[in-house]
Design a protein around this motif. Structure first.
Motif, PDB file in Angstrom:
ATOM      1  N   ARG A  74      26.837  80.549  13.892  1.00  0.00           N
ATOM      2  CA  ARG A  74      25.704  81.057  13.106  1.00  0.00           C
ATOM      3  C   ARG A  74      24.472  80.179  13.245  1.00  0.00           C
ATOM      4  O   ARG A  74      23.346  80.672  13.250  1.00  0.00           O
ATOM      5  N   PHE A  75      24.647  78.884  13.362  1.00  0.00           N
ATOM      6  CA  PHE A  75      23.472  78.004  13.387  1.00  0.00           C
ATOM      7  C   PHE A  75      22.910  77.796  14.791  1.00  0.00           C
ATOM      8  O   PHE A  75      21.959  77.039  14.967  1.00  0.00           O
ATOM      9  N   TYR A  76      23.485  78.438  15.795  1.00  0.00           N
ATOM     10  CA  TYR A  76      22.914  78.409  17.147  1.00  0.00           C
ATOM     11  C   TYR A  76      21.797  79.442  17.180  1.00  0.00           C
ATOM     12  O   TYR A  76      22.044  80.637  17.021  1.00  0.00           O
ATOM     13  N   THR A  77      20.567  79.020  17.399  1.00  0.00           N
ATOM     14  CA  THR A  77      19.410  79.823  16.982  1.00  0.00           C
ATOM     15  C   THR A  77      19.079  81.026  17.854  1.00  0.00           C
ATOM     16  O   THR A  77      18.145  81.773  17.548  1.00  0.00           O
ATOM     17  N   TYR A  78      19.816  81.251  18.927  1.00  0.00           N
ATOM     18  CA  TYR A  78      19.497  82.408  19.769  1.00  0.00           C
ATOM     19  C   TYR A  78      19.672  83.722  19.003  1.00  0.00           C
ATOM     20  O   TYR A  78      18.956  84.694  19.267  1.00  0.00           O
TER      21      TYR A  78
END
Length: 423
Positions: free
Chosen positions: A171-175
């Motif tokens: 979830r926190f991987y901004t793609y």
């Protein structure tokens, strides 16, 4: 005499039946074993090569005919050539999708770049500037600089937008946040969005707390767990279907699905998706170790083992230590030039769930607990809730913490089901 012969014959018959039953049972077990292996291992004789969405030009070129095209892309946005399939995919060569489409006379007008930039070399959190691609002379519009959402002016000369980015399923991987804003802009400006799907290397499990709305940010925009188990194409469908776009607008979305893929397949990314995820081990550990980004513990930025080690000057001496140095992707790493005591996880087995033991151990053994969680609230943004920090500070065990996620994860699995494209 006759009775003995009959008795022996009957006994022989029973033994034959038992033997046949046992053999049949063994065959069933062997069949089940083969089926299980077929599902979890990659055998050239039984499984066809994975064909990513970008490779299927026959499926999306007709949608681009006579259209002006914008592309959301980075270094992972490639079309593979001479693909072969084994436990680790190997690709003899590739061409960037931008170059390929230009060669095919598609009217590509511009490229939109996410975090880390078009070439994927910028630091995490480093602002990416607009520019010109020296190879194609196309304008590069940053979606991690002055604006994270394409503006009306930036889409004015575009009819169709292609989104082709390799995600890692956290979830926190901004793609996926960039995906949200691109979808929203396309919906508001009546542009078609084509998502070229790629496998999720962490698609084999779902885990973590569900993000609470009050803690939404660019490192977590939607009420999903930390590890959501969706490909980026499935995620786009969920954004649309769950009305997560502003004012519940709907994006005209087309997903080019992956061929010969299921989410239980091991998939090692042939191109690193960002500077600090250099290999399959880092990608697999990333969902668990990224929590350290909100603490005073280093997760290995500034070393060659990013997201495969952890440590800090405030942890007790162990058998392992490292010293972060400025390098590509980490110009100013945490604890730069300081000895960090910690642990090397580079050779542990693949994780099939979030591992909180590293985080709990680091908190319990740090010399100053009051300084462990960074005061800017970034840990809460990563977790999507204040509860995780509170539970760790209260001394909860990993099992007790994870038990509080069960209801939310069950609800999410039901909610995501309509958007799944793969088994």
């Amino acid at each position: 005499m006759r009775f003995n012969i009959f008795k022996n014959t009957a006994l022989l018959f029973v033994l034959i039946l038992i033997s046949c039953a046992s053999k049949t049972k063994n065959n069933i077990n062997e069949t089940n074993t083969v089926l299980a292996k077929t599902e979890t291992t990659l055998d050239n004789s039984t499984i066809k090569p994975i064909i990513v969405g970008a490779n299927q030009t026959e499926a999306y070129l007709p949608l681009l005919k006579g259209k002006r095209v914008g592309i959301v892309a980075n270094q992972t946005s490639v079309i593979f050539k001479n693909t072969s399939f084994s436990k680790t995919p190997t690709y003899d060569s590739n061409t960037h999708i931008v170059d390929t489409l230009l060669d095919l006379q598609v009217a590509v007008k511009k490229v939109f770049a996410p975090e880390h930039g078009f070439r994927g070399t910028a630091d995490a959190g480093e602002l990416v500037k607009d520019g010109i691609d020296t190879k194609t002379n196309l304008p590069i519009i940053s979606l991690y600089g002055n604006n994270k959402k394409p503006t009306v002016a930036q889409l004015q000369d575009v009819d169709v937008v292609i989104f082709d980015i390799q995600d890692v399923g956290a979830r926190f991987y901004t793609y996926i946040s960039s995906l949200h804003y691109v979808m929203e802009a396309c919906a508001e400006q009546n542009k078609t969005l084509i998502v070229l799907d790629r496998p999720n290397p962490n698609g084999h499990y779902i885990d973590g707390p569900i993000l609470e709305k009050e803690h939404s940010s660019f490192v977590g925009m939607h009420p999903v767990p930390v590890v959501h188990g969706l490909t980026i194409g499935e995620y786009a469908q969920m954004i649309n279907g769950e009305n997560w776009l502003n004012n519940s607008v709907k994006c005209n979305l087309k997903v080019i699905t992956i061929k010969n893929y299921n989410r239980q397949m091991a998939y090692d990314l042939p191109i690193k998706p960002s500077p600090n995820l250099p290999n399959a081990q880092a990608i697999n550990l990333y969902p668990s170790l990224c929590f350290f980004e909100g603490t005073n513990v280093s997760a290995g930025r500034g070393t060659d083992l990013q997201f495969q080690i952890y440590g800090s000057p405030f942890l007790p001496n162990t058998d392992y230590a490292f010293t972060p140095k400025s390098n590509e992707g980490a110009k100013y790493p945490k604890h730069e030039n300081k000895v960090c005591h910690g642990y090397d996880l580079s050779n542990i087995k693949q994780q099939s769930g979030l591992n909180l033991s590293y985080l709990i151990n680091a908190y319990n053994t740090t010399s100053i607990k009051s300084d462990f969680f960074i005061t800017n609230g970034f840990f809460t943004k990563l977790a999507g809730t204040k509860k995780l920090q509170q539970q760790i500070e209260a001394g909860w065990s990993e099992d007790k913490i994870k038990a509080t996620w069960t209801s939310g994860l069950n609800d999410f699995m039901v909610k995501r089901k309509p958007y799944l494209l793969y088994q």
